[in-house]
Design an enzyme around this catalytic site. Structure first.
Site, mmCIF file in Angstrom:
data_model
loop_
_atom_site.group_PDB
_atom_site.id
_atom_site.type_symbol
_atom_site.label_atom_id
_atom_site.label_comp_id
_atom_site.label_asym_id
_atom_site.label_seq_id
_atom_site.Cartn_x
_atom_site.Cartn_y
_atom_site.Cartn_z
ATOM 1 N N TYR A 20 0.833 -1.216 0.000
ATOM 2 C CA TYR A 20 0.000 0.000 0.000
ATOM 3 C C TYR A 20 0.861 1.258 0.000
ATOM 4 O O TYR A 20 0.654 2.181 -0.803
ATOM 5 C CB TYR A 20 -0.912 -0.032 1.229
ATOM 6 C CG TYR A 20 -1.726 1.209 1.452
ATOM 7 C CD1 TYR A 20 -2.869 1.451 0.707
ATOM 8 C CD2 TYR A 20 -1.364 2.142 2.429
ATOM 9 C CE1 TYR A 20 -3.632 2.591 0.920
ATOM 10 C CE2 TYR A 20 -2.122 3.275 2.655
ATOM 11 C CZ TYR A 20 -3.256 3.504 1.892
ATOM 12 O OH TYR A 20 -3.999 4.635 2.102
ATOM 13 N N LYS B 189 1.398 4.319 -2.934
ATOM 14 C CA LYS B 189 1.086 5.717 -2.628
ATOM 15 C C LYS B 189 2.294 6.621 -2.869
ATOM 16 O O LYS B 189 2.145 7.764 -3.311
ATOM 17 C CB LYS B 189 0.596 5.845 -1.181
ATOM 18 C CG LYS B 189 -0.774 5.244 -0.933
ATOM 19 C CD LYS B 189 -1.874 5.951 -1.730
ATOM 20 C CE LYS B 189 -3.258 5.477 -1.323
ATOM 21 N NZ LYS B 189 -4.339 6.171 -2.062
#
Length: 243
Positions: A153, A157
């Protein structure tokens, strides 16, 4: 400034997407709302918003599906003037050695490949019109040291952060602003794969004594999409409740 305002929201069926459209529907003449699998929420929203809301389906894990959505928008002969990019797979905690490349690729396709293709398709029209507003949903994980066990994740990002900053530099002289919003944990369906104990602990550790709500985050998006933010580009606004 008078112009036909066309809003494109990826991941519009999310809690943030639906509430953003609901709050800001009067600012746009056309709203293009993307979803992958949760059409029902947008169908209900369309009953509130009316004909200006068009619902677009695309599976961002599939390159052709992304391309088909872009073709569908172009066939309508509209160019988005405002883009809000929310699409992301749900995040879950796992040790790095137990993760696999598929988890990285899922995030890369859903969050990064999709907006790369969308901006490549529509940013030339924005540049010709010398106007555009683009905002990425990022995360407070790119502000300081991230929590453990979120490597896929966080990696995706950071890639989005790099894309945002690079595009902002390239198109600053074309009247286009590209920014990010990095909230701390928001109480939404997005947290469904995270342990309730972790969610509660995050709330307890916050200086404001709770996790963020959707309404805490939307004003940053609204400002960055406004004409008043014409001189703000390449910025990542953290919303952390003082953390």
């Amino acid at each position: 400034m008078d112009r036909n305002r066309v809003l494109l929201v990826s991941g519009a069926s999310s809690d943030v997407g639906c509430e953003f459209i609901r709050r800001n529907q009067d600012k746009y003449q056309i709203i293009l709302a993307h979803y992958c699998s949760s059409k029902e929420r947008l169908a209900e929203l369309k009953q509130e918003v009316g004909g200006k809301l068009s619902i677009l389906q695309a599976d961002f894990q599939n390159r052709e599906s992304v391309a088909q959505m872009i073709r569908e928008i172009k066939e309508r002969e509209v160019i988005p003037t405002h883009i809000v990019h929310l699409s992301a797979p749900k995040f879950y905690q796992t040790k790095f050695v137990k993760s696999n490349w598929d988890q990285f690729e899922e995030g890369m396709m859903t969050s990064l490949h999709s907006i790369v293709e969308i901006t490549r398709a529509f940013i030339p029209g924005m540049a010709k019109a010398r106007f555009g507003r683009i905002v990425f949903m990022l995360t407070s994980c790119v502000q300081n040291n991230p929590p453990k066990y979120l490597t896929p994740y966080v990696t995706v990002k950071y890639a989005l952060l790099g894309l945002m900053k690079s595009l902002a530099v390239e198109y600053a002289d074309k009247g286009i602003t590209i920014n990010g919003v990095s909230p701390d944990m928001i109480e939404t369906r997005f947290l469904s794969e995270i342990s309730e104990l972790i969610v509660q602990k995050n709330a307890m550790d916050s200086p404001i004594g709770r996790n963020l709500k959707v309404e805490d985050v939307l004003p940053a998006f609204e400002y960055l999409l406004s004409d008043e933010a014409a001189a703000i580009t390449g910025q990542n606004i953290a919303i952390t409740g003082g953390r």
